[in-house]
Design a protein around this motif. Sequence first.
Motif, PDB file in Angstrom:
ATOM      1  N   PHE A 192       0.847  -1.186   0.000  1.00 60.30           N
ATOM      2  CA  PHE A 192       0.000   0.000   0.000  1.00 60.30           C
ATOM      3  C   PHE A 192       0.890   1.246   0.000  1.00 60.30           C
ATOM      4  O   PHE A 192       1.851   1.329   0.769  1.00 60.30           O
ATOM      5  N   MET A 193       0.533   2.221  -0.842  1.00 63.82           N
ATOM      6  CA  MET A 193       1.335   3.435  -0.969  1.00 63.82           C
ATOM      7  C   MET A 193       0.441   4.665  -0.874  1.00 63.82           C
ATOM      8  O   MET A 193      -0.753   4.619  -1.225  1.00 63.82           O
ATOM      9  N   ARG A 194       1.029   5.757  -0.375  1.00 64.45           N
ATOM     10  CA  ARG A 194       0.323   7.039  -0.469  1.00 64.45           C
ATOM     11  C   ARG A 194       0.204   7.396  -1.946  1.00 64.45           C
ATOM     12  O   ARG A 194       1.135   7.195  -2.729  1.00 64.45           O
ATOM     13  N   GLU A 195      -0.933   7.884  -2.339  1.00 61.54           N
ATOM     14  CA  GLU A 195      -1.205   8.093  -3.768  1.00 61.54           C
ATOM     15  C   GLU A 195      -0.172   8.997  -4.437  1.00 61.54           C
ATOM     16  O   GLU A 195       0.220   8.780  -5.585  1.00 61.54           O
ATOM     17  N   LYS A 196       0.331   9.972  -3.695  1.00 62.42           N
ATOM     18  CA  LYS A 196       1.310  10.896  -4.265  1.00 62.42           C
ATOM     19  C   LYS A 196       2.656  10.223  -4.510  1.00 62.42           C
ATOM     20  O   LYS A 196       3.454  10.708  -5.323  1.00 62.42           O
ATOM     21  N   LYS A 197       2.926   9.119  -3.787  1.00 64.53           N
ATOM     22  CA  LYS A 197       4.202   8.428  -3.928  1.00 64.53           C
ATOM     23  C   LYS A 197       4.050   7.110  -4.696  1.00 64.53           C
ATOM     24  O   LYS A 197       4.990   6.326  -4.782  1.00 64.53           O
ATOM     25  N   ARG A 224       3.780   9.933   7.360  1.00 65.59           N
ATOM     26  CA  ARG A 224       5.163   9.892   7.833  1.00 65.59           C
ATOM     27  C   ARG A 224       5.979   8.782   7.170  1.00 65.59           C
ATOM     28  O   ARG A 224       7.197   8.745   7.301  1.00 65.59           O
ATOM     29  N   ILE A 225       5.332   7.866   6.508  1.00 68.24           N
ATOM     30  CA  ILE A 225       6.013   6.898   5.645  1.00 68.24           C
ATOM     31  C   ILE A 225       5.301   6.905   4.298  1.00 68.24           C
ATOM     32  O   ILE A 225       4.149   7.356   4.184  1.00 68.24           O
ATOM     33  N   ASP A 226       5.975   6.408   3.275  1.00 64.73           N
ATOM     34  CA  ASP A 226       5.427   6.442   1.923  1.00 64.73           C
ATOM     35  C   ASP A 226       4.674   5.174   1.550  1.00 64.73           C
ATOM     36  O   ASP A 226       3.773   5.216   0.699  1.00 64.73           O
ATOM     37  N   LEU A 240      -7.678  -0.374   4.525  1.00 62.86           N
ATOM     38  CA  LEU A 240      -6.809   0.334   3.587  1.00 62.86           C
ATOM     39  C   LEU A 240      -7.342   0.266   2.149  1.00 62.86           C
ATOM     40  O   LEU A 240      -7.164   1.197   1.363  1.00 62.86           O
ATOM     41  N   LEU A 241      -7.993  -0.853   1.800  1.00 57.64           N
ATOM     42  CA  LEU A 241      -8.553  -0.978   0.455  1.00 57.64           C
ATOM     43  C   LEU A 241      -9.664   0.038   0.204  1.00 57.64           C
ATOM     44  O   LEU A 241      -9.974   0.372  -0.951  1.00 57.64           O
ATOM     45  N   MET A 242     -10.266   0.543   1.269  1.00 54.64           N
ATOM     46  CA  MET A 242     -11.375   1.500   1.119  1.00 54.64           C
ATOM     47  C   MET A 242     -10.982   2.916   1.502  1.00 54.64           C
ATOM     48  O   MET A 242     -11.837   3.808   1.526  1.00 54.64           O
ATOM     49  N   THR A 243      -9.712   3.158   1.815  1.00 56.18           N
ATOM     50  CA  THR A 243      -9.275   4.476   2.273  1.00 56.18           C
ATOM     51  C   THR A 243      -8.866   5.361   1.098  1.00 56.18           C
ATOM     52  O   THR A 243      -7.965   4.990   0.329  1.00 56.18           O
ATOM     53  N   PRO A 244      -9.481   6.503   0.919  1.00 53.88           N
ATOM     54  CA  PRO A 244      -9.075   7.433  -0.149  1.00 53.88           C
ATOM     55  C   PRO A 244      -7.628   7.889   0.061  1.00 53.88           C
ATOM     56  O   PRO A 244      -7.168   8.062   1.194  1.00 53.88           O
ATOM     57  N   GLY A 245      -6.912   8.072  -1.014  1.00 58.54           N
ATOM     58  CA  GLY A 245      -5.535   8.538  -0.940  1.00 58.54           C
ATOM     59  C   GLY A 245      -4.529   7.430  -0.748  1.00 58.54           C
ATOM     60  O   GLY A 245      -3.322   7.687  -0.717  1.00 58.54           O
ATOM     61  N   ILE A 246      -4.997   6.184  -0.599  1.00 57.53           N
ATOM     62  CA  ILE A 246      -4.109   5.039  -0.442  1.00 57.53           C
ATOM     63  C   ILE A 246      -4.262   4.161  -1.680  1.00 57.53           C
ATOM     64  O   ILE A 246      -5.377   3.803  -2.068  1.00 57.53           O
TER      65      ILE A 246
END
Length: 431
Positions: A127-132, A190-192, A208-214
């Motif tokens: 799982f990654m932050r969408e920006k990264k 705080r982590i990518d 996490l599968l339902m979290t926006p931005g992830i």
Amino acid sequence: MKLLKFTQFSLRDLLVSVAPTVLLIAAACALAFWIIDPTPPRVVNLSTGQENSAYENIGKRYQQAMAKHGIKVVLQPSQGSQENLQRLNKGDTDIAFVQSGSTNEAEAERRGLVSLGSLFTEPLWLFMREKKAVTNLTKLKGLKINLGPEGSGAPRLFRQVLQANGVMPDEFTSSALENTPATVELLEGRIDALVFAAAPDDPLIQMLLMTPGIKLFDFTQAEAYARRLPFLSHVTLPRGIVDLGRDLPARDYQLIAPTATLVAREDLHPSLVDLFVQAASGIHSGAGWFQQQGQFPSPRYTEIPVAHEAAKFYKDGPPFLQRYMSFWLANLFDRLWVVLLAVGALVLPLSRVVPPLYVWRIRSRVYRWYGQLRLVEQGVDEGKPADELLRRLDQIEERVNRMTVPLSFADEFYGLRNHIEFVRQRLRTNT
């Protein structure tokens, strides 16, 4: 009534002759019953996983299933697969959840480990932050990634995957937080990225599968990974499987997945192996995100040798007696076969000892008086008074007349009486 005293055999002597044999057979049966095939223990240690993990939740289901049969399962929380494997190797637990790829067949045999079957696939989730977010693992260089605690299976697995891509561990910043705090760190930015190796019903995976931005990494080369690393399988996360109404995910995702295996020490009681495999069949046989109905549990997908009892279950189903009676009653009858084998091994040779022992006991009752008779004769040779010797002879005769022997030994009895009379005549002749 006196005639009842004269029979073809002496029941009392027969019982006395048989008693040592019976005691020996009883001792052998007890030894076989309690040592060769002991009672299954009522307490079993099961090493699970981190708090709120799929391993922990599934461990609770095993706990409930085994409690129905009077078996207490003590759950031992751990960091995950690697720590579970270490506990098994050290003998600190009886049974545990272990990912495929954590060991190999030769090492498992050397350590005395056996598989009770594969239970389910647990994909590698990145799982990654969408920006990264990246689309190729080589682009992870320079990112902050949580691989999970070293006791879990994820760090070792993910390093193998990165190595296959030519990415070295020193090319990104790694951390070893447990799953829950790592998820918080990801959501806080705080982590990518973070790595899980868990079943899809893990609560954190679901969230996490339902979290926006992830964003979930798509292993588009999943089939190649499965060919390069044989303990991995190629699985697909179907579009809409998380939430059909919201169309989550909005497309299919290709994932790579080891399988979770139930592993035990080879000295775990065979009856408990049967019981755990039956519990596994009830818990894991349904259809799921990555499995068809009846695909699991299975003796496949594991590099650890499958226990004999587990292999028999997968081939023939539950033991015959356990299909119709309670676990403990079926176990009792199973153990009685061991007793019957012990009896069969002893009865034949020992039965040959009983008849000679019985004959010796009856004849010794007669022959011991010959020793007394011989003493009287020696008294004649030594010049002892005849009156004293005759009184002694009368006492011997009186006691012999009160003696009972089976009719089959009457010739020895009457022979003894004739010899008493012979000695008496000799005494009178010498008077």
